[in-house]
Motif scaffolding. Structure first.
Motif, mmCIF file in Angstrom:
data_model
loop_
_atom_site.group_PDB
_atom_site.id
_atom_site.type_symbol
_atom_site.label_atom_id
_atom_site.label_comp_id
_atom_site.label_asym_id
_atom_site.label_seq_id
_atom_site.Cartn_x
_atom_site.Cartn_y
_atom_site.Cartn_z
ATOM 1 N N ARG A 83 34.989 -46.217 64.090
ATOM 2 C CA ARG A 83 34.165 -44.868 63.826
ATOM 3 C C ARG A 83 33.109 -44.650 64.969
ATOM 4 O O ARG A 83 32.887 -45.464 65.696
ATOM 5 C CB ARG A 83 33.546 -44.924 62.552
ATOM 6 N N TRP A 84 32.738 -43.445 65.213
ATOM 7 C CA TRP A 84 31.928 -43.050 66.166
ATOM 8 C C TRP A 84 30.768 -41.622 65.851
ATOM 9 O O TRP A 84 31.377 -40.958 64.979
ATOM 10 C CB TRP A 84 32.655 -42.713 67.599
ATOM 11 N N GLU A 85 29.748 -41.535 66.448
ATOM 12 C CA GLU A 85 29.091 -40.425 66.077
ATOM 13 C C GLU A 85 28.468 -39.853 67.463
ATOM 14 O O GLU A 85 28.146 -40.609 68.441
ATOM 15 C CB GLU A 85 28.154 -40.448 65.067
ATOM 16 N N SER A 86 27.956 -38.441 67.532
ATOM 17 C CA SER A 86 27.419 -38.145 68.592
ATOM 18 C C SER A 86 26.167 -37.406 68.180
ATOM 19 O O SER A 86 25.856 -37.034 67.134
ATOM 20 C CB SER A 86 27.948 -37.058 69.382
ATOM 21 N N SER A 87 25.010 -37.394 69.126
ATOM 22 C CA SER A 87 23.637 -36.738 68.663
ATOM 23 C C SER A 87 23.922 -35.116 68.717
ATOM 24 O O SER A 87 24.918 -34.792 69.128
ATOM 25 C CB SER A 87 22.642 -37.189 69.843
ATOM 26 N N PRO A 88 23.283 -34.555 68.212
ATOM 27 C CA PRO A 88 23.394 -33.119 68.057
ATOM 28 C C PRO A 88 23.309 -32.436 69.358
ATOM 29 O O PRO A 88 24.056 -31.510 69.495
ATOM 30 C CB PRO A 88 21.956 -32.541 67.216
ATOM 31 N N ASP A 89 22.773 -32.987 70.549
ATOM 32 C CA ASP A 89 22.697 -32.242 71.624
ATOM 33 C C ASP A 89 24.168 -32.589 72.484
ATOM 34 O O ASP A 89 24.211 -32.397 73.590
ATOM 35 C CB ASP A 89 21.586 -32.753 72.497
ATOM 36 N N ALA A 90 25.071 -33.340 71.697
ATOM 37 C CA ALA A 90 26.188 -33.980 72.396
ATOM 38 C C ALA A 90 25.865 -34.897 73.618
ATOM 39 O O ALA A 90 26.700 -34.765 74.452
ATOM 40 C CB ALA A 90 27.135 -32.751 72.633
ATOM 41 N N LYS A 91 24.717 -35.628 73.767
ATOM 42 C CA LYS A 91 24.520 -36.087 75.076
ATOM 43 C C LYS A 91 24.453 -37.689 74.625
ATOM 44 O O LYS A 91 24.647 -38.473 75.721
ATOM 45 C CB LYS A 91 23.110 -35.814 75.636
ATOM 46 N N PRO A 146 26.973 -56.386 69.674
ATOM 47 C CA PRO A 146 28.196 -56.966 70.202
ATOM 48 C C PRO A 146 29.233 -55.911 69.642
ATOM 49 O O PRO A 146 30.401 -56.017 70.178
ATOM 50 C CB PRO A 146 28.546 -58.359 69.539
ATOM 51 N N LEU A 147 29.049 -55.349 68.836
ATOM 52 C CA LEU A 147 30.010 -54.483 68.084
ATOM 53 C C LEU A 147 29.786 -53.010 68.137
ATOM 54 O O LEU A 147 30.405 -52.037 67.661
ATOM 55 C CB LEU A 147 30.640 -54.728 66.761
ATOM 56 N N THR A 148 28.819 -52.534 69.013
ATOM 57 C CA THR A 148 28.354 -51.262 69.298
ATOM 58 C C THR A 148 28.108 -50.774 70.633
ATOM 59 O O THR A 148 27.518 -51.548 71.600
ATOM 60 C CB THR A 148 26.859 -50.968 68.426
ATOM 61 N N VAL A 149 28.851 -49.813 70.996
ATOM 62 C CA VAL A 149 28.475 -49.227 72.511
ATOM 63 C C VAL A 149 27.791 -47.797 72.500
ATOM 64 O O VAL A 149 28.220 -47.014 71.743
ATOM 65 C CB VAL A 149 29.805 -49.199 73.197
ATOM 66 N N GLN A 150 26.919 -47.739 73.320
ATOM 67 C CA GLN A 150 26.269 -46.406 73.453
ATOM 68 C C GLN A 150 26.521 -45.861 74.805
ATOM 69 O O GLN A 150 26.192 -46.573 75.833
ATOM 70 C CB GLN A 150 24.782 -46.496 72.945
ATOM 71 N N PHE A 151 26.942 -44.599 74.943
ATOM 72 C CA PHE A 151 27.062 -43.696 76.125
ATOM 73 C C PHE A 151 25.850 -42.702 76.105
ATOM 74 O O PHE A 151 25.351 -42.052 75.055
ATOM 75 C CB PHE A 151 28.358 -43.026 76.136
ATOM 76 N N ARG A 152 25.171 -42.655 77.355
ATOM 77 C CA ARG A 152 24.231 -41.526 77.425
ATOM 78 C C ARG A 152 24.640 -40.675 78.769
ATOM 79 O O ARG A 152 25.134 -41.101 79.686
ATOM 80 C CB ARG A 152 22.769 -42.142 77.774
ATOM 81 N N LEU A 153 24.745 -39.376 78.357
ATOM 82 C CA LEU A 153 25.351 -38.585 79.247
ATOM 83 C C LEU A 153 24.630 -37.666 79.901
ATOM 84 O O LEU A 153 23.447 -37.455 79.422
ATOM 85 C CB LEU A 153 26.324 -37.390 78.280
ATOM 86 N N LYS A 154 24.784 -37.307 81.053
ATOM 87 C CA LYS A 154 23.923 -36.353 81.751
ATOM 88 C C LYS A 154 23.595 -34.931 81.357
ATOM 89 O O LYS A 154 22.854 -34.300 81.289
ATOM 90 C CB LYS A 154 24.326 -36.302 83.190
ATOM 91 N N ARG A 155 24.763 -34.489 80.778
ATOM 92 C CA ARG A 155 24.814 -33.332 80.069
ATOM 93 C C ARG A 155 25.800 -33.177 79.099
ATOM 94 O O ARG A 155 26.491 -34.203 78.708
ATOM 95 C CB ARG A 155 25.544 -32.248 81.226
ATOM 96 N N ASP A 157 28.464 -32.851 76.077
ATOM 97 C CA ASP A 157 29.876 -33.003 76.105
ATOM 98 C C ASP A 157 30.470 -33.143 74.668
ATOM 99 O O ASP A 157 30.594 -34.184 74.351
ATOM 100 C CB ASP A 157 30.358 -33.852 76.967
ATOM 101 N N PRO A 158 30.635 -31.995 74.141
ATOM 102 C CA PRO A 158 31.277 -32.086 72.672
ATOM 103 C C PRO A 158 32.733 -32.789 72.766
ATOM 104 O O PRO A 158 32.922 -33.131 71.714
ATOM 105 C CB PRO A 158 31.179 -30.757 72.519
ATOM 106 N N LEU A 159 33.260 -32.619 73.843
ATOM 107 C CA LEU A 159 34.714 -33.189 73.714
ATOM 108 C C LEU A 159 34.758 -34.402 74.533
ATOM 109 O O LEU A 159 35.598 -34.716 75.344
ATOM 110 C CB LEU A 159 35.685 -32.157 74.422
ATOM 111 N N PHE A 160 33.487 -35.321 74.589
ATOM 112 C CA PHE A 160 33.389 -36.451 75.167
ATOM 113 C C PHE A 160 34.698 -37.411 74.980
ATOM 114 O O PHE A 160 35.213 -38.132 75.983
ATOM 115 C CB PHE A 160 32.232 -37.129 74.931
ATOM 116 N N CYS A 161 35.390 -37.487 73.691
ATOM 117 C CA CYS A 161 36.283 -38.300 73.404
ATOM 118 C C CYS A 161 37.456 -37.968 74.352
ATOM 119 O O CYS A 161 38.403 -38.928 74.492
ATOM 120 C CB CYS A 161 36.859 -38.204 71.992
ATOM 121 N N GLY A 162 37.698 -36.674 74.833
ATOM 122 C CA GLY A 162 38.831 -36.215 75.484
ATOM 123 C C GLY A 162 38.617 -36.264 77.086
ATOM 124 O O GLY A 162 39.448 -36.722 77.618
ATOM 125 N N SER A 163 37.208 -36.098 77.457
ATOM 126 C CA SER A 163 37.250 -36.075 78.676
ATOM 127 C C SER A 163 36.963 -37.410 79.452
ATOM 128 O O SER A 163 37.173 -37.390 80.578
ATOM 129 C CB SER A 163 36.094 -35.215 79.092
#
Lengths: 527, 311, 270
Positions: A83-91, A146-155, A157-163
């Motif tokens: 499973r995965w989730e994003s912050s409201p600002d999609a960042k 060990p079982l969690t990865v977090q990405f911080r984006l510059k801008r 991206d609501p479609l981060f999974c796709g892009s």
């Protein structure tokens, strides 16, 4: 080689159906249009055939439904991430990994460290990878546990999974194996995917066998061969004779029909949209800076006829994003002046208004690759009818790429396979930062849009800062309309990527869209 | 004999240098950038620059030339730009296929060409001679790749007698896959060989000692096979040896048609992907073949023709 | 006398016919060779299209007819250019001797060791596609042949007494070359020239087939075969007919070449 009950059954079933090939240990075989394996490092592949193998060897964090493209954020399904989730600002995006996922070749279990390693390579500018632009928005990737990865984006991206996530370069590498093998990893890769590489042979292709410990269980057919046969005729012949189960189609008009006529057992799997073929018009070349000339070109190209020439493979392109993608525009919702239905008479009139009543010659070049050459030959023939003579050289593919990147072309056809992310084509072909430079240090905006004339940079920035998916899509459509007004870049057609399949092979799902490669985990030979 | 060999080997050095320089020049006139070919059209400029530096393509041309010549002279071909595999390995993989094709074609060519040529000469202006000459003319006019395509269309695809592409596994299967490509080149070679055999045999038959032999009452068969053939052997063997080179170059298109790996394929593919080390290695090996075949033919001449031994 | 041989007459007839076809291609061809018709792709031979159509719906017969132009011009032009350039080099080497002779002799020996096709591939790949590039590639691969013949012939003529006399009498080099050398070596060069036309036609086809020759959409017999191979299952006719055209033309030229050789050099007659 591990023999499972399933693969034995599959083998038994297939030999019963095909007594003539009984000794041929009925695995699956697929032949693709390529010379030889180059690299099975998914971060470096640019070759379609290598991509096919990589897709079977590795897994991504999330996937779309088999046989589709995920067009909206809701379309993704769990893979390595449960499973995965994003912050409201999609960042900020957080992925929770599945427990106990095994790497092939006894290389241990997947942890967040492997994921961080994979993406850290993509964002490190000193590491050579092939599609860096897809990961440029990632600021940082970390592993809180060990079982969690977090990405911080510059801008946002609501479609981060796709892009970025479900991409070829988003396939997760085994950090340990990669570091141990070094350059050898390229031909002896280790992933978590359903198939592991047994042997890479330059002349005979790649031999793979099922990864017993795959998190979804071993594949339906244990043995898989990925063959590299560049010559279309040789590939087709091998398919027609039944030697090979699946072959990559030729992107030439009439190919599917010619196969159908000769093989009743042939079925075709094709992606929609497939490749996006756009024609960039160099705004710095006279008289292409004249809007009327560009409009004449647009009206003089009958993209429907070109699409029809390809039969089911072809699709008409209205803007630059294919109609299957969010953010596209189509004839129905465009204002009448932006519809550009084929109209050679109006095209001739516009040319006359621009001072070219007697015709006009445009020097240009394109690649001898079958899709490029065929599309441009059709464009050339259509433009000839409105008095535009394309003085066209057909050069080899590498030369075309190189000379395009040096701003030497006046009309540059570009065939690209984009992820279903509406901003992608815009960023690569329209943004002024991607402007082509004579010394080759620029990007793939071959029209000089945004520099030679005001472009859509502001709208692009707005879209990139927009965290809401629907609003972002609306902004992209605004870009499309502006581009149709200015015409620096013309959508010609989309061209499905087609695999001809012997109908004795059951894929386990239907191919509707997606990248030019798909999973073979569920494929089996029918009794 | 040894002096001849040494002399020829010394002669080969400037040849090698000229060939290497031509190869280098040809490669660097070639438009197109290996880095672009590897990373694709949509690669970022920074990545392209990084890769170019890694491949040594950012060094001055003089340095690249020196490195190239030095490496080539040591037969040190380095790694493929494309997949980092050692070139020696790639060569070792491809070379046998080209060699088996060339040998196969030569054997078929000789088996078909020599008897036809002899019969043609001994039965001059007969039906066989006439037919053979027409066939030979046709064989010399038809492009090899066209002949190959026709075989492929009619024999493999139409009748299904032969496999369609690839090289096969195991000895028998490999020969089976080899047959059509070798036949294609072999037929063209047979045309050449039969013409050559015919004219040399005719020439020898006209010579004095043959007439003497006949006058001495030797049987016609004996005259032909003992005296004429033995003396006709030399030009035929030399011509055959040199024709190996054209078969070798003909294999480029044939490998393409029949989907076989090999030296020619490797070369054409290397050009297309701007894989300089591959192209360099391929051409150097071709050049080596050329030098070697010429040397062998010279030595053979010397060995078969005592008059040349002192020359 | 060599015109009286029936074979020669037939071949000359074929060549004249090909020449006329090339010159009057637009009048003879039933269709525009590049005009496409999506609706009429891959048709089998019929009354409308004698050889059918290709994957773009182009009339194959018309493409073959127009292809005559590319094949004939390249087949004649490139040996001619090779003959002029190669002979000049060879004559210079043979006449003046010395360092130039050694260099040119060496270079031609090296180039001669390579099959013409291989040199053609290298040059064509380096120069890129295009008409003049292709002419250059073919000319470069043929030139050493002419250089060697010209050099050898010049050397033997140079050694004749009357040349010595001419030099001694103070004639300029130019005069000697034009008056005495050239007429004497023209024969062998013309023989080689006619023999290489057939090879040039086949070589053009091979290079076009390998993708290094004449460019689409302009038809040449070689690229018709190349296109045809990609569309073998659509229609085999382009390959079959274009290949037949090449074979016929090469056959006609090589027979003429043999005849010219026999006529000019009776010693070689077998």
């Amino acid at each position: 080689m591990p023999i499972t009950r399933r693969s034995l059954l599959a083998a038994a079933a297939s030999t019963a159906a095909l007594p003539a090939m009984a000794q041929d240990s009925r695995g699956l075989s697929i032949a693709l249009s390529a010379r030889a394996p180059v690299t099975l490092n998914p971060q470096l592949t640019t070759l379609g055939a290598d991509n096919w193998a990589c897709r079977q060897i590795f897994d991504t964090l999330v996937v779309p439904e088999d046989g589709t493209f995920a067009i909206t954020p809701a379309d993704f399904r769990p893979a390595l991430a449960e499973r995965w989730e994003s912050s409201p600002d999609a960042k900020t995006w957080t992925f929770h990994l599945r427990k106990g996922v095994a790497f092939q070749k006894d290389q241990g279990e997947l942890t967040a460290e492997d994921v961080v390693f994979t993406f850290a390579r993509q964002i490190d500018p000193s590491v050579v990878t092939s599609a860096k632009v897809l990961y440029a928005n990632i600021a940082e990737v970390t592993a809180p546990d060990p079982l969690t990865v977090q990405f911080r984006l510059k801008r946002p991206d609501p479609l981060f999974c796709g892009s970025s996530i479900y991409t070829m370069g988003g396939n997760i590498l085994s950090k340990k194996a990669f570091q141990e093998r070094g350059e050898k990893f390229a031909l002896d890769p280790v992933g978590t995917g359903p198939y592991a590489v047994d042997r890479v042979d330059m002349a005979k292709g790649i031999t793979l066998s099922g990864h017993k410990g795959h998190f979804r269980g071993p594949p339906a057919t244990n043995d898989l061969r990925v063959l590299y046969i560049l010559d279309t005729t040789a590939r087709t012949l091998a398919f027609l004779s039944g030697q090979i189960d699946m072959i990559e189609g030729a992107r030439t008009p009439g190919w599917m029909d010619s196969i159908r006529r000769r093989a009743a057992f042939a079925v075709f799997d094709g992606t929609k949209p497939g490749s996006v073929n756009t024609l960039q018009i160099n705004l710095t070349r006279k008289p292409l800076d004249d809007l009327r000339v560009r409009q004449a070109i647009r009206l003089g190209i009958d993209s429907k006829a070109i699409a029809d020439a390809y039969g089911e493979m072809g699709g008409q392109l209205f803007g630059l994003n294919p109609t299957q993608f969010a953010g596209s525009v189509s004839d129905k919702d465009l204002p009448p002046e932006l519809r550009y239905a084929y109209d050679p008479d109006r095209a001739k009139k516009l040319l006359a208004d621009a001072g070219f009543a007697g015709g006009l010659a445009i020097p240009c070049f394109t690649s001898q690759r079958e899709d490029y050459a065929a599309i441009m030959l059709m464009v050339q023939e259509q433009l000839r009818k409105i008095g535009i003579n394309l003085d066209m050289k057909i050069v080899d593919h590498t030369t075309m790429q190189n000379d395009n990147r040096k701003d030497l072309n006046a009309l540059a056809l570009l065939s690209s396979s984009y992820p279903p992310v509406p901003t992608q084509v815009i960023l690569e072909q329209l943004a002024s930062v991607a402007e082509v430079k004579p010394d080759g240090s620029g990007g793939t905006n071959y029209s000089h849009y945004g520099v030679a004339m005001p472009g859509v940079d502001k709208l692009i920035q707005q879209a990139l800062d927009e965290p809401d998916f629907a609003r972002r899509v609306a902004l992209c459509q605004e870009v499309e309309r502006q581009v149709l007004r200015d015409l620096p870049d013309i959508g010609i057609i989309t061209l499905s990527y087609v695999i001809a399949r012997n109908k004795r092979v059951d894929l386990g799902y239907n191919v509707k869209s997606g990248y030019a490669y798909w999973p073979l985990r569920t494929a089996k030979i029918k009794a | 004999m040894i002096r001849v060999i040494i002399q020829r080997l010394i002669d080969a050095i400037p040849t090698a240098l000229v060939v290497l320089s031509l190869v280098f020049i040809a490669l660097h006139i070639l438009p197109g950038d290996p880095a672009q070919a590897i990373l694709g059209e949509q690669a970022t400029p920074a990545q392209l620059a990084l890769l170019r530096a890694r491949l040594g393509l950012d060094r001055p041309l003089v340095v690249q030339y020196a490195v190239f010549v030095w490496d080539a002279l040591r037969l040190h071909f380095g790694q493929s730009y494309m997949n980092n595999l050692p070139i020696s390995g790639i060569l070792a993989e491809n070379l046998p296929y080209t060699i088996e094709l060339t040998i196969g074609a030569t054997i078929l060519g000789v088996l078909m060409g020599v008897p036809v040529g002899v019969v043609s000469a001994t039965h001059r202006d007969g039906a066989v001679d006439y037919g053979a000459r027409v066939a030979a003319l046709l064989g010399l006019a038809v492009p090899d790749f066209y002949l190959g395509a026709l075989f492929l269309i009619f024999l493999s695809l139409g009748l299904g007698w032969f496999p369609i592409n690839g090289v096969g596994e195991g000895f028998v299967d490999r020969l089976y896959h080899l047959f059509l490509p070798a036949l294609t080149l072999g037929l063209i070679k047979a045309a050449f060989v039969s013409r050559l055999t015919r004219s040399t045999v005719l020439e020898v038959l006209g010579r004095n000692y043959v007439r003497t032999a006949r006058a001495k009452g030797l049987g016609e068969t004996r005259v032909i096979y003992w005296h004429a053939l033995r003396n006709a052997l030399l030009p035929v063997v030399t011509g055959l040896g040199l024709s190996i080179l054209s078969t070798l170059s003909g294999s480029v298109a044939i490998e393409l048609i029949f989907g076989r790996p090999g030296l020619g394929r490797m070369l054409i593919d290397g050009v297309a992907t701007r894989d300089y080390p591959i192209v360099q290695a391929g051409l150097v090996v071709f050049a080596l073949f050329v030098v070697l075949v010429n040397l062998l033919m010279d030595l053979l001449n010397v060995a078969l023709d005592p008059r040349q031994r002192t020359a | 006398m060599f015109l009286r041989r029936p074979v020669v007459r037939v071949c000359l007839g074929v060549i004249v016919a090909l020449g006329l076809i090339a010159i009057f291609a637009p009048a003879i061809a039933p269709y525009d060779p590049v005009a496409q018709s999506v609706m009429a792709a891959n048709l089998d031979p019929s009354a409308q299209h004698w050889l059918g159509t290709d994957q773009f719906g182009r009339d194959i017969l018309s493409r073959i007819i127009f292809g005559t132009r590319a094949s004939l011009t390249l087949g004649l032009l490139s040996p001619l250019i090779a003959a002029v350039c190669g002979s000049l080099l060879g004559i210079a080497a043979g006449y003046f001797g010395g360092l130039a002779d050694r260099l040119i002799g060496r270079l031609t020996d090296i180039l001669l060791a390579f099959p013409a096709l291989l040199i053609g591939i290298m040059v064509a790949a380096a120069l890129g596609p295009g008409f003049w590039e292709l002419v250059s590639a073919l000319a470069i691969s043929f030139a050493p042949r002419f250089a060697r013949i010209a050099r050898a012939s010049t050397q033997s003529v140079r050694a004749e007494n009357y040349i010595e006399a001419a030099v001694a009498s103070g004639l300029t080099h130019r005069r000697i070359l034009l008056r005495h050398i050239l007429p004497n070596i023209a024969g062998p060069i013309v023989v080689v020239l006619t023999l290489w036309v057939a090879t040039a036609i086949r070589l053009e086809a091979t290079l076009s087939f390998l993708g290094l020759g004449t460019q689409a959409p302009k038809p040449s017999w070689g690229n018709i075969i190349r296109d045809g191979l990609d569309n073998l299952f659509g229609s085999p006719w382009p390959i079959v007919s274009a290949g037949a055209a090449i074979t016929l033309t090469a056959l006609a030229f090589s027979l003429i070449g043999d005849a010219v050789r026999d006529a000019l050099d009776p010693a070689s007659q077998a």
